[in-house]
Design an enzyme around this catalytic site. Sequence first.
Site, PDB file in Angstrom:
ATOM      1  N   HIS A 127     106.169  62.764  94.952  1.00 40.20           N
ATOM      2  CA  HIS A 127     105.072  61.539  95.246  1.00 40.20           C
ATOM      3  C   HIS A 127     104.276  61.845  96.654  1.00 40.20           C
ATOM      4  CE1 HIS A 127     106.299  58.540  92.404  1.00 40.20           C
ATOM      5  NE2 HIS A 127     107.104  59.308  91.967  1.00 40.20           N
TER       6      HIS A 127
ATOM      7  N   ASP B 194     100.573  54.306  95.814  1.00 39.49           N
ATOM      8  CA  ASP B 194     101.252  54.956  94.793  1.00 39.49           C
ATOM      9  C   ASP B 194     101.346  53.926  93.759  1.00 39.49           C
ATOM     10  OD1 ASP B 194     103.680  55.926  93.491  1.00 39.49           O
ATOM     11  OD2 ASP B 194     104.096  57.013  95.470  1.00 39.49           O
TER      12      ASP B 194
END
Length: 470
Positions: A26, A124
Amino acid sequence: MSDLTDSQALPLLPHIALFPCAGMGHLTPFLRLASMLSSSQNCLVTLITASPAVSAAESTHISLFLSQHPKVNHLEFQLIPSNPTTTTMDDPFFLQWQSTNRSLHLLYPSLASSSPPLSAIFSDFVVASSMGTIAAQLNIPNYIFSPTSCKFFSLAAYLPTLLSNTSDISSLTQVNIQGLTPLPMTSIPPPFRNQNHIFTSLILQNSRALSSAKGILMNTFHDFESDTLAAINDGRALTNINLPPILPIGPLQAFELKNDQDKYYLSWLDNQPKQSVVYVSFGSRTTMSNSQIRELSKGLETSGYRFLWVLKTSKVDKDDIQEVKDMVGESFLERTKNKGIVLKAWVSQQEILEHPAIGGFVNHCGWNSVMEAAQEGIPVLAWPQHSDQSVNAEIVEKAGLGIWERKWGWGLEGLVSGEEIGNKIVELMENQKVREFSRNVGEKARKASGIDGKSEKVVMEIMESLMQKR
Ligand code: UDP
Ligand code: UDP
C-alpha cells in the site's frame, strides 16, 4: 499540521493529502504517487502516515522518502492502541487497517486547519468509508486509491451485493458480475466465505462507501485491463453501485531512493549472462511452510537455472529471525553457490527487475510486483498465495505476461513438489512466445506511464480540475 513553505508563493496550486494504509504493497504506490505529484510542480503534497508502522520496511521507507523529498509535507498520525482482545493469529496488517479506521476521526482537526487548505484527499481503499466522512465535513473531494487490479477491485465493489444475494457463496462455482467475465470460485479469496473475517468485513464496509468518492485511482493501465476498465467506465458493469470513474494511473514509476544498503546481489547480477537468472520473491509479507520452501529449493536446483531468491519466514519483517541455512539447508547452499543467491533482506526489487540478467520472475502476483514486471516486460510464473493474487494471476496470464499453473491452488493449501516447480521454471525461461508477449506488454506499459502517456494525462486532468476550484 505545519505550513507548507511555498504556500504563499504558490497560492493557486492544489494541496493534496495522501493517506496510505499499512503494508509495503500500500505504501509503495502512494510514495510513487507522492513523488510524481511533488516533482510535477503542479501541486502541494502532504503525506499522512499512521504511527506506529507495522513493519521496519515501512518506517525506513517513510523516513528515507521524506528526507529525499523535502517539498513533501509530513503529517504523522498517532493511532489509538489496538484492541487487546485480538489474538496473535490475526494478521497484523489487517489489525492496523482496523485500528486506522477506529482512529481516523482524530485526524479531522489537523486536516481542517491545514494551510493552505486542502483541495482533495487521495486515500487508501481500506479507509474509504471513514475518510469519505471527513472529506465531506471538509467539503473537499475524496479520491480513493485502490492498490490492486481493476478486476479484483470490481469483485470488492460487488461483494456487498454478492453476500446479500447468496447466503453461502461456497455453493457457487463462479461469481458472475454483470458486464464482466465470470470469476471462478477458486480465485475468490477463501476469507470471503465468512462475513465476519476481518479482511471481508473491511472490504464490505469500504465498498459500501465507494459511490461518494470523486474517482477511483488505480495503479493499472488501459492496455493491461482494457475490458474491465471499459466495462465499468462505459456503464456496462456494476451499474447498481453508482461508481465514480476509474482512473488508471499506472504503472506508477519508481523513484530513486538512496540508502546505504549493500546491494551485493546487483553486483552478482552484473556477472550473469543476459536473461539467465530466475528472480524468486513473494512480496513483502507472504510466507511459505518450511516444507514448501524445501520443495522450492529442489525446483530451483533441478531447473538448472541461475536464481536470486528472496526468502521470508514471517509476515512482519521484525519477527523474521530464522536463518537462511536453517530454511534451505547448508548442503543446498553449498551445491548451488555458483548458481544462485538466497537472501533474507529487503531488496530493491525495481533494480533487480530492471537488470538485463533477469529472465523470469516467480512471484505471488501482488499487484505492485505485477506492474513492475509489466514495466520491464519480464515473464512471470504466477504462484498466487492469498488475497487478490489469483484474480491478478489470471490477468497476468491473459495479458501474455506469464504462465499460471492453476492446480497449485492457494499457498498453504497443499504441497507443490520440487519436480513440478522445476518443470514450470524451465517452461517460464524457455517459452519464447511468452517472452515475446511479455516484451510487448513492457512496451505498452512504458508508453502508458511515460511523459505524455495516458496515465500521466489522467493525473494532470485531476490537478487541472482541482486548480479551477481554488
Ligand atoms: N518489495 C521490494 N523488496 C522486497 C520485497 C518487496 O522492493 O524485498 C516491493 C515490491 O517491489 C513491491 C512491494 O514491495 O513494490 C510489494 O508489493 P506487492 O503488491 O508486490 O506485494 P505484497 O508485499 O503487498 O504482497
Ligand atoms: N497469509 C500470509 N500473508 C498475508 C495474508 C495471509 O502469509 O498477508 C497466509 C496466512 O499464513 C494465512 C493464509 O495466507 O494462513 C490465508 O490467510 P487469509 O488471511 O487469507 O485467511 P485466514 O487463514 O485468516 O482465514
